[in-house]
Motif scaffolding. Sequence first.
Motif, PDB file in Angstrom:
ATOM      1  N   ARG A  47       4.161   2.250   7.729  1.00 30.69           N
ATOM      2  CA  ARG A  47       4.144   0.981   7.872  1.00 30.69           C
ATOM      3  C   ARG A  47       5.583   0.780   8.700  1.00 30.69           C
ATOM      4  NH1 ARG A  47       5.699  -3.566   6.298  1.00 30.69           N
ATOM      5  NH2 ARG A  47       4.820  -5.580   6.725  1.00 30.69           N
ATOM      6  N   ASP A  48       5.534   0.230   9.842  1.00 30.58           N
ATOM      7  CA  ASP A  48       6.781  -0.289  10.851  1.00 30.58           C
ATOM      8  C   ASP A  48       7.093  -1.388  10.320  1.00 30.58           C
ATOM      9  OD1 ASP A  48       8.581  -0.869  12.291  1.00 30.58           O
ATOM     10  OD2 ASP A  48       7.465   0.007  14.161  1.00 30.58           O
ATOM     11  N   PRO A  49       8.214  -1.728   9.515  1.00 27.51           N
ATOM     12  CA  PRO A  49       8.520  -3.050   9.080  1.00 27.51           C
ATOM     13  C   PRO A  49       9.061  -4.099  10.165  1.00 27.51           C
ATOM     14  CG  PRO A  49      10.407  -1.695   8.306  1.00 27.51           C
ATOM     15  CD  PRO A  49       9.541  -0.835   9.044  1.00 27.51           C
ATOM     16  N   THR A  50       9.413  -3.727  11.364  1.00 18.14           N
ATOM     17  CA  THR A  50       9.822  -4.519  12.565  1.00 18.14           C
ATOM     18  C   THR A  50       8.609  -5.198  13.155  1.00 18.14           C
ATOM     19  OG1 THR A  50       9.858  -2.518  13.898  1.00 18.14           O
ATOM     20  CG2 THR A  50      12.191  -3.415  12.695  1.00 18.14           C
ATOM     21  N   THR A  51       7.425  -4.298  13.146  1.00 19.43           N
ATOM     22  CA  THR A  51       6.244  -4.848  13.769  1.00 19.43           C
ATOM     23  C   THR A  51       5.243  -5.407  12.800  1.00 19.43           C
ATOM     24  OG1 THR A  51       5.386  -2.698  14.216  1.00 19.43           O
ATOM     25  CG2 THR A  51       6.890  -3.577  15.979  1.00 19.43           C
ATOM     26  N   GLY A  52       5.081  -4.667  11.632  1.00 21.39           N
ATOM     27  CA  GLY A  52       4.246  -4.757  10.529  1.00 21.39           C
ATOM     28  C   GLY A  52       3.194  -3.901  10.852  1.00 21.39           C
ATOM     29  N   LYS A  53       3.142  -2.787  11.883  1.00 23.69           N
ATOM     30  CA  LYS A  53       1.775  -2.186  12.347  1.00 23.69           C
ATOM     31  C   LYS A  53       2.033  -0.931  11.423  1.00 23.69           C
ATOM     32  CE  LYS A  53       1.452  -4.103  16.957  1.00 23.69           C
ATOM     33  NZ  LYS A  53       1.302  -3.629  18.058  1.00 23.69           N
ATOM     34  N   GLU A  54       0.838  -0.331  11.182  1.00 28.14           N
ATOM     35  CA  GLU A  54       0.851   1.169  10.512  1.00 28.14           C
ATOM     36  C   GLU A  54       0.885   2.104  11.743  1.00 28.14           C
ATOM     37  OE1 GLU A  54      -1.735   3.343   7.221  1.00 28.14           O
ATOM     38  OE2 GLU A  54      -0.875   1.495   6.933  1.00 28.14           O
ATOM     39  N   VAL A  55       1.765   3.015  11.837  1.00 25.71           N
ATOM     40  CA  VAL A  55       1.851   3.902  12.896  1.00 25.71           C
ATOM     41  C   VAL A  55       2.192   5.332  12.345  1.00 25.71           C
ATOM     42  CG1 VAL A  55       2.751   2.316  14.618  1.00 25.71           C
ATOM     43  CG2 VAL A  55       4.198   3.371  13.292  1.00 25.71           C
ATOM     44  N   GLU A  56       1.839   6.478  12.960  1.00 24.32           N
ATOM     45  CA  GLU A  56       2.054   7.730  12.537  1.00 24.32           C
ATOM     46  C   GLU A  56       3.267   8.382  13.370  1.00 24.32           C
ATOM     47  OE1 GLU A  56      -0.710  11.483  12.525  1.00 24.32           O
ATOM     48  OE2 GLU A  56      -1.705   9.909  11.849  1.00 24.32           O
ATOM     49  N   LEU A  57       4.404   8.407  12.786  1.00 25.97           N
ATOM     50  CA  LEU A  57       5.599   9.083  13.316  1.00 25.97           C
ATOM     51  C   LEU A  57       6.017  10.327  12.893  1.00 25.97           C
ATOM     52  CD1 LEU A  57       7.260   5.508  13.467  1.00 25.97           C
ATOM     53  CD2 LEU A  57       6.303   6.747  15.367  1.00 25.97           C
ATOM     54  N   VAL A  58       6.879  11.296  13.294  1.00 29.03           N
ATOM     55  CA  VAL A  58       7.431  12.214  12.786  1.00 29.03           C
ATOM     56  C   VAL A  58       8.857  11.933  12.326  1.00 29.03           C
ATOM     57  CG1 VAL A  58       8.494  14.303  13.313  1.00 29.03           C
ATOM     58  CG2 VAL A  58       6.024  13.720  14.342  1.00 29.03           C
ATOM     59  N   PRO A  59       9.258  12.058  11.123  1.00 31.28           N
ATOM     60  CA  PRO A  59      10.512  11.671  10.559  1.00 31.28           C
ATOM     61  C   PRO A  59      11.967  12.240  11.442  1.00 31.28           C
ATOM     62  CG  PRO A  59       9.409  12.745   8.800  1.00 31.28           C
ATOM     63  CD  PRO A  59       8.712  12.600  10.168  1.00 31.28           C
ATOM     64  N   ILE A  60      13.053  11.623  11.685  1.00 27.60           N
ATOM     65  CA  ILE A  60      14.152  12.105  12.109  1.00 27.60           C
ATOM     66  C   ILE A  60      14.885  12.992  11.073  1.00 27.60           C
ATOM     67  CG2 ILE A  60      16.297  11.512  12.890  1.00 27.60           C
ATOM     68  CD1 ILE A  60      15.076   9.424  14.156  1.00 27.60           C
ATOM     69  N   LYS A  61      14.549  12.397   9.748  1.00 27.64           N
ATOM     70  CA  LYS A  61      15.548  13.162   8.659  1.00 27.64           C
ATOM     71  C   LYS A  61      14.736  12.940   7.213  1.00 27.64           C
ATOM     72  CE  LYS A  61      19.850  13.125   6.583  1.00 27.64           C
ATOM     73  NZ  LYS A  61      21.238  12.691   6.425  1.00 27.64           N
ATOM     74  N   VAL A  62      14.575  13.617   6.507  1.00 28.12           N
ATOM     75  CA  VAL A  62      13.972  13.576   5.208  1.00 28.12           C
ATOM     76  C   VAL A  62      15.022  14.122   4.218  1.00 28.12           C
ATOM     77  CG1 VAL A  62      12.210  14.384   3.750  1.00 28.12           C
ATOM     78  CG2 VAL A  62      11.636  13.488   6.132  1.00 28.12           C
ATOM     79  N   TRP A  63      15.277  13.145   3.114  1.00 28.56           N
ATOM     80  CA  TRP A  63      16.040  13.576   1.972  1.00 28.56           C
ATOM     81  C   TRP A  63      15.414  13.130   0.547  1.00 28.56           C
ATOM     82  CZ3 TRP A  63      16.996   9.583   5.319  1.00 28.56           C
ATOM     83  CH2 TRP A  63      17.295   8.411   4.875  1.00 28.56           C
ATOM     84  N   GLN A  64      16.011  13.450  -0.576  1.00 25.78           N
ATOM     85  CA  GLN A  64      15.383  13.081  -1.950  1.00 25.78           C
ATOM     86  C   GLN A  64      16.290  12.437  -2.552  1.00 25.78           C
ATOM     87  OE1 GLN A  64      13.597  16.203  -3.961  1.00 25.78           O
ATOM     88  NE2 GLN A  64      12.669  14.983  -5.335  1.00 25.78           N
ATOM     89  N   LEU A  65      15.820  10.994  -2.975  1.00 29.30           N
ATOM     90  CA  LEU A  65      16.527  10.341  -3.965  1.00 29.30           C
ATOM     91  C   LEU A  65      16.248  10.385  -5.386  1.00 29.30           C
ATOM     92  CD1 LEU A  65      16.527   6.704  -2.139  1.00 29.30           C
ATOM     93  CD2 LEU A  65      18.548   8.454  -2.412  1.00 29.30           C
ATOM     94  N   ALA A  66      17.047  10.868  -6.074  1.00 33.34           N
ATOM     95  CA  ALA A  66      16.445  10.990  -7.641  1.00 33.34           C
ATOM     96  C   ALA A  66      17.689  10.716  -8.634  1.00 33.34           C
ATOM     97  CB  ALA A  66      16.450  12.651  -7.656  1.00 33.34           C
ATOM     98  N   PRO A  67      17.449   9.745  -9.468  1.00 32.78           N
ATOM     99  CA  PRO A  67      18.235   9.238 -10.579  1.00 32.78           C
ATOM    100  C   PRO A  67      18.319  10.628 -11.684  1.00 32.78           C
ATOM    101  CG  PRO A  67      16.158   8.322 -11.041  1.00 32.78           C
ATOM    102  CD  PRO A  67      16.125   8.978  -9.542  1.00 32.78           C
ATOM    103  N   LYS A  68      19.543  10.482 -12.239  1.00 37.25           N
ATOM    104  CA  LYS A  68      19.811  11.788 -13.015  1.00 37.25           C
ATOM    105  C   LYS A  68      18.791  11.786 -14.022  1.00 37.25           C
ATOM    106  CE  LYS A  68      24.464  12.991 -14.162  1.00 37.25           C
ATOM    107  NZ  LYS A  68      25.600  12.788 -14.890  1.00 37.25           N
ATOM    108  N   GLY A  69      18.242  13.341 -14.158  1.00 36.40           N
ATOM    109  CA  GLY A  69      17.074  13.853 -15.044  1.00 36.40           C
ATOM    110  C   GLY A  69      15.787  13.394 -14.654  1.00 36.40           C
ATOM    111  N   ARG A  70      15.791  12.709 -13.600  1.00 35.37           N
ATOM    112  CA  ARG A  70      14.237  12.120 -13.129  1.00 35.37           C
ATOM    113  C   ARG A  70      13.820  12.909 -12.019  1.00 35.37           C
ATOM    114  NH1 ARG A  70      14.453   5.961 -13.509  1.00 35.37           N
ATOM    115  NH2 ARG A  70      12.974   5.779 -15.345  1.00 35.37           N
TER     116      ARG A  70
END
Length: 62
Positions: free
Chosen positions: A10-33
């Motif tokens: 969902r594009d937050p600037t327009t509010g529409k749901e679009v199909e996009l290829v991400p520029i970068k992907v990373w993982q956010l993980a708190p310690k031990g979870r």
Amino acid sequence: MACEKPVKVRDPTTGKEVELVPIKVWQLAPKGRKGVKIGLFKSPETGKYFRAKVPDDYPICS
């Protein structure tokens, strides 16, 4: 390694749901979870960048 698979987000600037290829992907993980994968996307209409959650099976790429 480049991101190739498009993801439906969902594009937050327009509010529409679009199909996009991400520029970068990373993982956010708190310690031990289990973390979540976040992708950086660029809005096709406004040109603004935004972050969104991507599926857990999506590969980490930059």
